[in-house]
Design an enzyme around this catalytic site. Structure first.
Site, PDB file in Angstrom:
ATOM      1  N   GLU A  54     -31.827 -63.170 -14.740  1.00 47.04           N
ATOM      2  CA  GLU A  54     -32.439 -62.870 -13.566  1.00 47.04           C
ATOM      3  C   GLU A  54     -33.801 -63.397 -12.582  1.00 47.04           C
ATOM      4  O   GLU A  54     -35.032 -63.214 -14.109  1.00 47.04           O
ATOM      5  CB  GLU A  54     -33.011 -61.153 -13.368  1.00 47.04           C
ATOM      6  CG  GLU A  54     -33.710 -59.694 -12.187  1.00 47.04           C
ATOM      7  CD  GLU A  54     -33.313 -58.420 -12.582  1.00 47.04           C
ATOM      8  OE1 GLU A  54     -34.550 -58.427 -13.011  1.00 47.04           O
ATOM      9  OE2 GLU A  54     -33.088 -57.920 -11.795  1.00 47.04           O
ATOM     10  N   GLU A 111     -33.322 -47.201 -15.493  1.00 51.13           N
ATOM     11  CA  GLU A 111     -32.740 -48.314 -14.224  1.00 51.13           C
ATOM     12  C   GLU A 111     -33.569 -49.968 -14.613  1.00 51.13           C
ATOM     13  O   GLU A 111     -34.916 -49.886 -14.031  1.00 51.13           O
ATOM     14  CB  GLU A 111     -33.368 -47.818 -12.758  1.00 51.13           C
ATOM     15  CG  GLU A 111     -33.026 -46.748 -12.648  1.00 51.13           C
ATOM     16  CD  GLU A 111     -31.635 -45.964 -12.367  1.00 51.13           C
ATOM     17  OE1 GLU A 111     -30.572 -46.693 -12.326  1.00 51.13           O
ATOM     18  OE2 GLU A 111     -30.681 -44.956 -12.797  1.00 51.13           O
ATOM     19  N   LYS A 149     -46.645 -43.673 -12.457  1.00 55.80           N
ATOM     20  CA  LYS A 149     -48.023 -44.756 -12.620  1.00 55.80           C
ATOM     21  C   LYS A 149     -46.987 -45.750 -11.589  1.00 55.80           C
ATOM     22  O   LYS A 149     -45.854 -46.506 -12.137  1.00 55.80           O
ATOM     23  CB  LYS A 149     -47.982 -45.613 -13.900  1.00 55.80           C
ATOM     24  CG  LYS A 149     -48.818 -46.350 -13.878  1.00 55.80           C
ATOM     25  CD  LYS A 149     -48.988 -47.254 -14.707  1.00 55.80           C
ATOM     26  CE  LYS A 149     -48.181 -48.041 -14.902  1.00 55.80           C
ATOM     27  NZ  LYS A 149     -48.189 -49.436 -13.601  1.00 55.80           N
ATOM     28  N   CYS A 169     -32.492 -55.492  -7.438  1.00 55.83           N
ATOM     29  CA  CYS A 169     -32.842 -55.037  -9.007  1.00 55.83           C
ATOM     30  C   CYS A 169     -30.799 -55.435  -9.287  1.00 55.83           C
ATOM     31  O   CYS A 169     -30.394 -56.393  -9.371  1.00 55.83           O
ATOM     32  CB  CYS A 169     -32.909 -53.640  -9.654  1.00 55.83           C
ATOM     33  SG  CYS A 169     -32.381 -52.473  -8.014  1.00 55.83           S
TER      34      CYS A 169
END
Ligand code: NAD
Length: 497
Positions: A399, A265, A189, A300
């Protein structure tokens, strides 16, 4: 990348696949629903894409299961899987312009990054796992004379891969390479912001010889298609890359359904530490700049916390600012552009909101801070640097996932380590020092899955990538990734005399 390529012309003539890919065929979503893939450089719709939901996920998982049980791929000799994956990798390179354009148009990264970095690195990943898989041996246990015990690695079965939009092709290939090489069937996906390249990859995989049903793609939203995969009772493992918040949901989905294996992750807030004895301030400044602004900061492991020893902070920050000024956002289809568009309007608003939060928290904006290129209709933010940041501020802890750098200072290695580790994340970290003892002690003390010494974001497919703490667990890349997609089987054979 050919210097003469006219990317705007290629983009204007590009063919878009927009249907779900199940059992080797393109199909509409069973509900008939679609959603708009939007070009963030213009704000305009590229194409309407099938919005998969529970029924489509059921069909994709059933196809993947049937293919797995048939053995058409799962029991094929590793040397044959290798040849097919090598062919798949070659086809990716042949279609490199198309893959690069699909990613650039849907998520806004520059065409030069897509074509020169993402496509070749992704194709290499697929070839590398193909090449590795017929060189891995199983084990014989030291049982003694009255038995023979083998420990063999078997594919897990049906793997669901749920990936983000920041590196659409690369994140897909980090999952696909080891999962397919090990013999699994996959239902992918892609992120709803960047669904287009995955649909091309599925066709290329089929053309390369990956049997029908072994690689399926369900486009759609996270709350529908993603959730359905997480909760599916016939999915054996989920491999996820994305936010920490959604990663936690997948742990819950597994607990509520069939205890499927989950590897995550997730996010990061990587510290980039520059000690006063940094061997080369110019090199470190270049690395710090690209460490945060590469891919518009939508990385990331972006070095979003620059932690500099107080005595060199002003001198160092001046250099970072000077280089950052050269990185103004431009049209992603222009090969000269250094930065592209932010993936979506909502992500741009989130970045601008964090910049506002930083100002209110008392940090000082020393570069950028604004939306730019508004006339394009797209979502562009200039490189933004904060000075005077404290680690307790939200801009140091949360973040942002955009082009915003927080600069902090310290005195001595102990304080640097303390600041670096005071975060819920633990993905990447870097330290610059001329002293090998300092560098090694810092590397040992940093709570992160990857530590760079006197460089940033270096590495290749041979080394694992992944995090500790709330950056997740499990590793992509390297031979270790194969562990996520295989189970160990012990066969104990009693010997009769
Ligand atoms: P996201 O978590 O919003 O989405 C990731 C994927 O999960 C998408 O496919 C999305 O559709 C799906 N999803 C969203 N909500 C869901 C739900 N409720 N149930 C099931 N699936 C759902 O992340 P994003 O915005 O696409 O990507 C940015 C995030 O990804 C950042 O946090 C970034 O740090 C992280 N990331 C991590 C790595 C890594 O290797 N550690 C690499 C790239 C990006």
């Amino acid at each position: 990348m050919s210097a003469s390529t006219n990317w705007r012309e290629l983009a204007a003539n590009l063919k878009f696949r927009s249907q779900i890919f199940i059992d080797g065929r393109r199909v509409d979503a069973k509900s008939g629903q679609t959603f708009a893939a939007i070009n963030p450089a213009t704000g305009k719709t590229i194409v309407e894409v099938a919005a998969g939901d529970v029924a489509d996920v059921d069909a994709a998982v059933a196809s993947a299961r049937k293919a797995f049980e048939s053995g058409s791929w799962s029991r094929r000799a590793p040397s044959e899987r290798k040849k097919v994956l090598q062919r798949f990798s070659e086809l990716m390179l042949q279609h490199g312009d198309e893959i690069a354009l699909l990613d650039t148009l849907s998520m806004g990264k520059t065409i030069s990054d897509s074509r020169n970095i993402e496509v070749p690195v992704s194709a290499n990943c697929i070839a590398w796992y193909g090449e590795a898989i017929d060189k891995l041996y199983d084990e014989v246990a030291p049982t003694g004379g009255d038995a023979l015990a083998t420990i063999t690695r078997e594919p897990i079965g049906v793997v669901a891969a749920v990936v983000p939009w920041n590196f659409p092709t690369l994140m897909t290939c980090w999952k696909l390479g080891p999962a397919l090489a090990a013999g699994n069937s996959v239902v992918l996906k892609p992120a709803e912001q960047s669904p287009l390249s995955a649909l091309l990859l599925a066709e290329l995989a089929l053309e390369a010889g990956i049997p029908e049903g072994v690689f399926n793609v369900v486009t759609g939203f996270g709350e529908t298609a993603g959730r359905a995969l997480g909760l599916h009772r016939d999915v054996d493992a989920v491999t996820f890359t994305g936010s920490t918040e959604v990663g936690k949901l997948f742990l819950g989905y597994a607990a509520q359904s069939n205890m499927k294996r989950v590897s995550l992750e997730c996010g990061g807030k990587s510290p980039h530490i520059v000690m006063a004895d940094c061997p080369d301030l110019d090199e470190a400044a270049t690395a710090a700049t690209f460490g945060i602004f590469f891919n518009q900061g939508e990385v990331c492991n972006a070095g979003s916390r620059l932690i500099v020893e107080k005595s060199i902070k002003d001198e160092f920050l001046d250099r970072v600012i000077a280089i950052s000024k050269t990185l103004q956002p431009g049209d992603p289809l222009d090969p000269q552009s250094k930065l592209g568009a932010i993936v979506s309007k909502s992500q741009m608003e989130r970045v601008l909101e964090y910049i506002d939060i930083g100002r209110k928290e008392g940090a000082k904006v020393v570069l950028g801070g604004n939306q730019v290129r508004t006339e394009s209709g797209g979502y562009f933010v200039e490189p933004t640097i904060f000075d005077g940041v404290h680690n307790s501020m939200r801009i140091a802890q949360e973040e942002i996932f955009g082009p915003a750098l927080a600069t902090l200072t310290f005195n001595g290695a102990d304080e640097a380590l303390k600041i670096a580790n005071e975060t819920i994340y633990g993905l990447g970290a870097a330290v610059w020092s001329s002293n090998i003892d300092t560098a090694l002690n810092m590397s040992r003390g940093l709570k992160a899955g990857v530590v760079w010494v006197n460089c940033f974001d270096e590495g290749n497919i041979t080394v694992p990538f992944g995090g500790v703490k709330q950056s997740g667990f499990g590793r992509d890349k390297s031979l270790h990734a194969i562990e996520k997609y295989t189970d160990l089987k012990t066969t104990w054979i009693k010997l009769r005399k």
